[in-house]
Design an enzyme around this catalytic site. Structure first.
Site, PDB file in Angstrom:
ATOM      1  N   THR A 195       1.159   0.443  -6.817  1.00 20.25           N
ATOM      2  CA  THR A 195       1.920  -0.356  -5.871  1.00 20.25           C
ATOM      3  C   THR A 195       2.269  -1.752  -6.340  1.00 20.25           C
ATOM      4  OG1 THR A 195       0.535   0.723  -4.275  1.00 20.25           O
ATOM      5  CG2 THR A 195       1.766  -1.201  -3.503  1.00 20.25           C
ATOM      6  N   ARG A 223       1.983  14.118   0.279  1.00 19.36           N
ATOM      7  CA  ARG A 223       0.932  13.090   0.338  1.00 19.36           C
ATOM      8  C   ARG A 223       1.548  11.713   0.581  1.00 19.36           C
ATOM      9  NH1 ARG A 223      -0.456   8.088  -2.418  1.00 19.36           N
ATOM     10  NH2 ARG A 223      -2.714   7.899  -2.479  1.00 19.36           N
ATOM     11  N   VAL A 224       0.982  10.987   1.510  1.00 15.08           N
ATOM     12  CA  VAL A 224       1.380   9.603   1.768  1.00 15.08           C
ATOM     13  C   VAL A 224       0.142   8.738   1.577  1.00 15.08           C
ATOM     14  CG1 VAL A 224       2.122   7.988   3.566  1.00 15.08           C
ATOM     15  CG2 VAL A 224       3.261  10.212   3.339  1.00 15.08           C
ATOM     16  N   GLY A 225       0.314   7.618   0.897  1.00 13.42           N
ATOM     17  CA  GLY A 225      -0.824   6.739   0.629  1.00 13.42           C
ATOM     18  C   GLY A 225      -0.934   5.611   1.637  1.00 13.42           C
ATOM     19  N   ASP A 226      -1.609   4.566   1.211  1.00 14.12           N
ATOM     20  CA  ASP A 226      -1.861   3.430   2.108  1.00 14.12           C
ATOM     21  C   ASP A 226      -0.657   2.488   2.240  1.00 14.12           C
ATOM     22  OD1 ASP A 226      -2.287   2.821  -0.694  1.00 14.12           O
ATOM     23  OD2 ASP A 226      -2.948   0.839  -0.047  1.00 14.12           O
ATOM     24  N   GLY A 247      -3.981   0.448  -5.644  1.00 10.44           N
ATOM     25  CA  GLY A 247      -5.012   1.358  -6.094  1.00 10.44           C
ATOM     26  C   GLY A 247      -5.017   2.630  -5.274  1.00 10.44           C
ATOM     27  N   GLY A 249      -4.967   4.892  -2.563  1.00 16.24           N
ATOM     28  CA  GLY A 249      -4.660   4.683  -1.154  1.00 16.24           C
ATOM     29  C   GLY A 249      -5.652   5.328  -0.210  1.00 16.24           C
TER      30      GLY A 249
HETATM   31  N1  GLY Z   1      -1.762   2.507  -3.231  1.00 19.10           N
HETATM   32  C1  GLY Z   1      -0.681   3.387  -3.263  1.00 19.10           C
HETATM   33  C2  GLY Z   1      -1.016   4.787  -3.070  1.00 19.10           C
HETATM   34  O1  GLY Z   1      -2.162   5.184  -3.096  1.00 19.10           O
HETATM   35  O2  GLY Z   1      -0.101   5.554  -2.871  1.00 19.10           O
END
Ligand code: GLY
Length: 331
Positions: A195, A223-226, A247, A249
């Site tokens: 990110t 998949r979706v992260g933070d 990092g 997510g």
């Molecule tokens: N920090 C971004 C992700 O894990 O997608």
């Protein structure tokens, strides 16, 4: 501010610390940034500060200061910075050129928050060059906070945003190479450094933040992260400060990391102490040998902090006086 003063400001930015290293491409992009309707302002961006993750943060911050100089506010600084990195096809973790999921799709996540507490987000979006700008449109022009997948893409088309192929020859070749083994072991600081998180305080004391990413390389489709999740990848409270994460997510989401950092600051911790405590929250709860997370924080007074689980995380800190890369503390 006159044309020559703006030019002098840019030259100063480029010269600061000898580390700005702006490419001609970046300068052209900066000069092509849309001008604010209010036009250049006559104030110096003296008290403004910008923090962004990783080396690409340096160019992002320079673009942010350029936007400020052109009459923009903290949110404009964030958007300008994000757009530079999203459009850089050589970056493997943000925007075009980002490494795809395991099925070869580049899916993007982004969000932003402004000084009024307003927020916008898009996730699992494909074919959009500037997801953070789309998130800003969600924030400013819809009654919602988050649009996902096909709905976000439909909204982009309604806005007249053209579809763009985000998989480049380089990222396609990397994916084809990965497919030979399909071995899913992201390399920390490389395949999950992902990110760009950005925090900005403008010369009028307004805070804003943004986060934009292609997420983990070779993740499961869907998949979706933070990064698009308010409170996880980003949180801004104009009364206190802002925080953003980079990092893995999944670890950030499980601890609602950026909200945690801001709430720790509300309780009296410095930005540095808050980042350290949020990292320790992860380290106390899960094995972290193969897991990297880094936090950045910026208080409303302009105090900064950054901390990560492992070494290797760095961030760019830019003021009107200087731009520099900082190696984050860790552990
Ligand atoms: N920090 C971004 C992700 O894990 O997608």
């Amino acid at each position: 501010m006159g044309h020559s003063s703006r030019r002098a400001f840019l030259q100063k930015l480029i010269a600061t610390g000898g580390t700005l290293g702006l490419s001609p491409w970046t300068l052209q992009s900066m000069l092509a940034q849309k001008q604010s309707p209010s036009g250049p302002r006559s104030v110096e961006p003296g008290s403004a500060t910008m923090l962004s993750t990783w080396n690409h943060g340096m160019e992002a911050n320079a673009a942010g200061f350029f936007a400020l100089q052109q009459g923009g506010n903290a949110m404009d600084m964030i958007e300008a910075g994000a757009r530079i990195v999203e459009a850089d096809a050589t970056g493997l973790s943000v925007g075009i050129g980002g490494l795809p999921d395991r099925d070869g799709n580049v899916t993007l996540d982004a969000c932003c928050m402004d000084h009024t507490g307003n927020a916008g987000s898009v996730c699992f979006v494909q074919g959009v060059l500037h997801p953070l700008s789309l998130a800003r449109k969600v924030m400013e022009d819809t009654p919602h906070v988050m649009l996902a997948g096909a709905g976000a893409e439909q909204y982009a088309r309604e806005l007249g945003i053209d579809e763009v192929e985000l998989l480049t020859d380089t990222s396609r070749r990397a994916w084809e190479e990965w497919r030979k083994t399909s071995d899913y072991k992201p390399v920390i600081n490389i395949e999950n450094h992902d990110t760009i998180g950005l925090l900005a305080l403008d010369d009028q004391g307004r805070l804003a933040g943004g986060c934009t990413t292609s997420g983990l390389a070779y993740k499961m489709h869907g998949r979706v992260g933070d990064s698009p999740i308010l409170g996880a990848g980003l949180f801004v409270d104009a009364e206190i400060g802002g925080a953003t994460a980079t990092g893995l997510g999944e670890a950030v989401m499980k601890t609602v990391g950026s909200f945690l950092v801001v709430e720790l600051m509300r309780g009296g911790r410095s930005p540095q102490e808050a980042c350290e405590e949020a990292v320790h929250r992860i380290m106390d709860r899960m094995p972290t040998d193969d897991l990297q997370v880094g936090y950045l924080a910026l208080s409303r007074e302009g105090e900064i902090g950054g901390h990560a689980i492992h070494g290797g995380f760095n961030y760019a800190h830019t003021t009107a006086e200087a731009g520099r890369m900082i190696d984050a503390s860790h552990g």
